[in-house]
Design a protein around this motif. Structure first.
Motif, short mmCIF file in Angstrom:
data_model
loop_
_atom_site.label_atom_id
_atom_site.label_comp_id
_atom_site.label_asym_id
_atom_site.label_seq_id
_atom_site.Cartn_x
_atom_site.Cartn_y
_atom_site.Cartn_z
N ILE A 155 -13.05 -13.17 13.50
CA ILE A 155 -12.43 -13.99 12.47
C ILE A 155 -12.24 -15.38 13.07
O ILE A 155 -11.60 -15.53 14.11
CB ILE A 155 -11.06 -13.41 12.05
N LEU A 177 -10.66 -19.07 12.70
CA LEU A 177 -9.61 -19.79 11.99
C LEU A 177 -9.53 -21.24 12.45
O LEU A 177 -9.48 -21.50 13.65
CB LEU A 177 -8.25 -19.12 12.21
N GLU A 220 -5.62 -22.61 8.27
CA GLU A 220 -6.08 -21.29 7.84
C GLU A 220 -5.24 -20.20 8.49
O GLU A 220 -4.70 -20.38 9.58
CB GLU A 220 -7.56 -21.09 8.19
N TYR A 257 -4.68 -15.61 8.87
CA TYR A 257 -5.24 -14.27 8.73
C TYR A 257 -4.14 -13.27 9.08
O TYR A 257 -3.36 -13.51 10.00
CB TYR A 257 -6.44 -14.08 9.67
N HIS A 281 -7.25 -5.93 18.08
CA HIS A 281 -7.66 -7.33 17.99
C HIS A 281 -7.35 -8.06 19.29
O HIS A 281 -6.55 -7.61 20.08
CB HIS A 281 -6.95 -8.02 16.82
#
Length: 84
Positions: free
Chosen positions: A32, A34, A38, A40, A48
């Motif tokens: 992901i 970012l 932004e 998440y 993660h």
């Protein structure tokens, strides 16, 4: 993913919002990416690993009881939280 630094929180979601810079959150099957402004949300139980190539400012929301390295114990684990 380096097994020593993967994080997993069994009972908590984790919210990452990039204030300045760029952050990559590595998951088992995808990354992901970012950028500033932004965010998440990592669902509870998802492994993660946040990674920043350069300095990044991140707003992180999680319960105070959440261990910063999740289920992985390492030299980066903080057991006594600092209060501000």
């Amino acid at each position: 993913m380096n097994e020593n630094y993967k994080k997993q929180h069994k009972n908590e979601n984790e919210f990452f919002m990039v204030i300045k810079g760029h952050l990559t959150i590595k998951l088992r099957n995808e990354n992901i990416e970012l950028n500033e402004g932004e965010f998440y949300i990592i669902p509870k139980g998802v492994e993660h690993m946040p990674v920043a190539e350069n300095e990044v400012h991140v707003l992180l929301f999680e319960p105070q009881s959440t261990v910063n390295t999740g289920s992985a114990d390492s030299d980066k684990t903080i057991s006594t939280l600092e209060r501000i």
